[in-house]
Design a protein around this motif. Structure first.
Motif, PDB file in Angstrom:
ATOM      1  N   MET A   1       5.116  48.563  22.661  1.00 20.46           N
ATOM      2  CA  MET A   1       5.243  49.889  22.094  1.00 20.46           C
ATOM      3  C   MET A   1       5.991  50.775  23.096  1.00 20.46           C
ATOM      4  SD  MET A   1       2.241  52.555  20.850  1.00 20.46           S
ATOM      5  CE  MET A   1       1.682  51.555  19.524  1.00 20.46           C
ATOM      6  N   ARG A   2       6.967  51.494  22.616  1.00 24.51           N
ATOM      7  CA  ARG A   2       7.743  52.397  23.471  1.00 24.51           C
ATOM      8  C   ARG A   2       6.917  53.642  23.797  1.00 24.51           C
ATOM      9  NH1 ARG A   2      12.567  52.956  19.601  1.00 24.51           N
ATOM     10  NH2 ARG A   2      12.046  55.089  20.078  1.00 24.51           N
ATOM     11  N   ASN A   3       7.312  54.315  24.891  1.00 26.52           N
ATOM     12  CA  ASN A   3       6.571  55.507  25.327  1.00 26.52           C
ATOM     13  C   ASN A   3       6.502  56.569  24.248  1.00 26.52           C
ATOM     14  OD1 ASN A   3       5.695  54.704  27.820  1.00 26.52           O
ATOM     15  ND2 ASN A   3       7.385  55.633  28.934  1.00 26.52           N
ATOM     16  N   ASP A   4       7.623  56.841  23.557  1.00 24.58           N
ATOM     17  CA  ASP A   4       7.589  57.885  22.542  1.00 24.58           C
ATOM     18  C   ASP A   4       6.643  57.526  21.399  1.00 24.58           C
ATOM     19  OD1 ASP A   4       9.439  55.915  21.812  1.00 24.58           O
ATOM     20  OD2 ASP A   4      10.699  57.307  20.690  1.00 24.58           O
ATOM     21  N   GLU A   5       6.579  56.246  21.046  1.00 22.85           N
ATOM     22  CA  GLU A   5       5.637  55.804  20.013  1.00 22.85           C
ATOM     23  C   GLU A   5       4.199  55.922  20.503  1.00 22.85           C
ATOM     24  OE1 GLU A   5       7.080  51.862  19.433  1.00 22.85           O
ATOM     25  OE2 GLU A   5       8.482  52.459  17.855  1.00 22.85           O
ATOM     26  N   ARG A   6       3.977  55.560  21.760  1.00 21.15           N
ATOM     27  CA  ARG A   6       2.638  55.667  22.347  1.00 21.15           C
ATOM     28  C   ARG A   6       2.210  57.129  22.404  1.00 21.15           C
ATOM     29  NH1 ARG A   6       3.319  53.395  27.210  1.00 21.15           N
ATOM     30  NH2 ARG A   6       3.214  51.347  26.266  1.00 21.15           N
TER      31      ARG A   6
END
Length: 87
Positions: A1-6
């Motif tokens: 999971m990418r940071n923006d999604e997290r």
């Protein structure tokens, strides 16, 4: 999971934690916003996870809810874990 999604997932979980705490004490979103001295529409965006929240606002909201910021974050982590388990 990418940071923006997290980050989005965590904002949503934080908002759900606020809603749960607000409902436990039986206040409306508008009442909580007034008590925390936050605009009601801003509070709505926080609760929906659409708004990143400053530390000062976290303190204002937690005080208005009558709980510690730590309790809000603990609830947020539970919300985030339960939504992750569903995916």
């Amino acid at each position: 999971m990418r940071n923006d999604e997290r980050h989005e997932s965590e904002r949503i979980a934080f908002g759900r934690a606020i809603v749960a705490a607000r409902k436990r004490i039986g206040v409306s979103q508008e009442q909580l916003a007034n008590e925390a001295q936050i605009d009601r529409s801003y509070m709505g965006r926080i609760e929906r996870g659409e708004q990143s929240v400053s530390f000062d606002k976290i303190l204002d909201v937690s005080r208005a809810l009558g709980i510690s910021p730590a309790a809000l974050f603990e609830s947020m982590m539970e919300q985030d874990e339960s939504s992750s388990a569903l995916n």
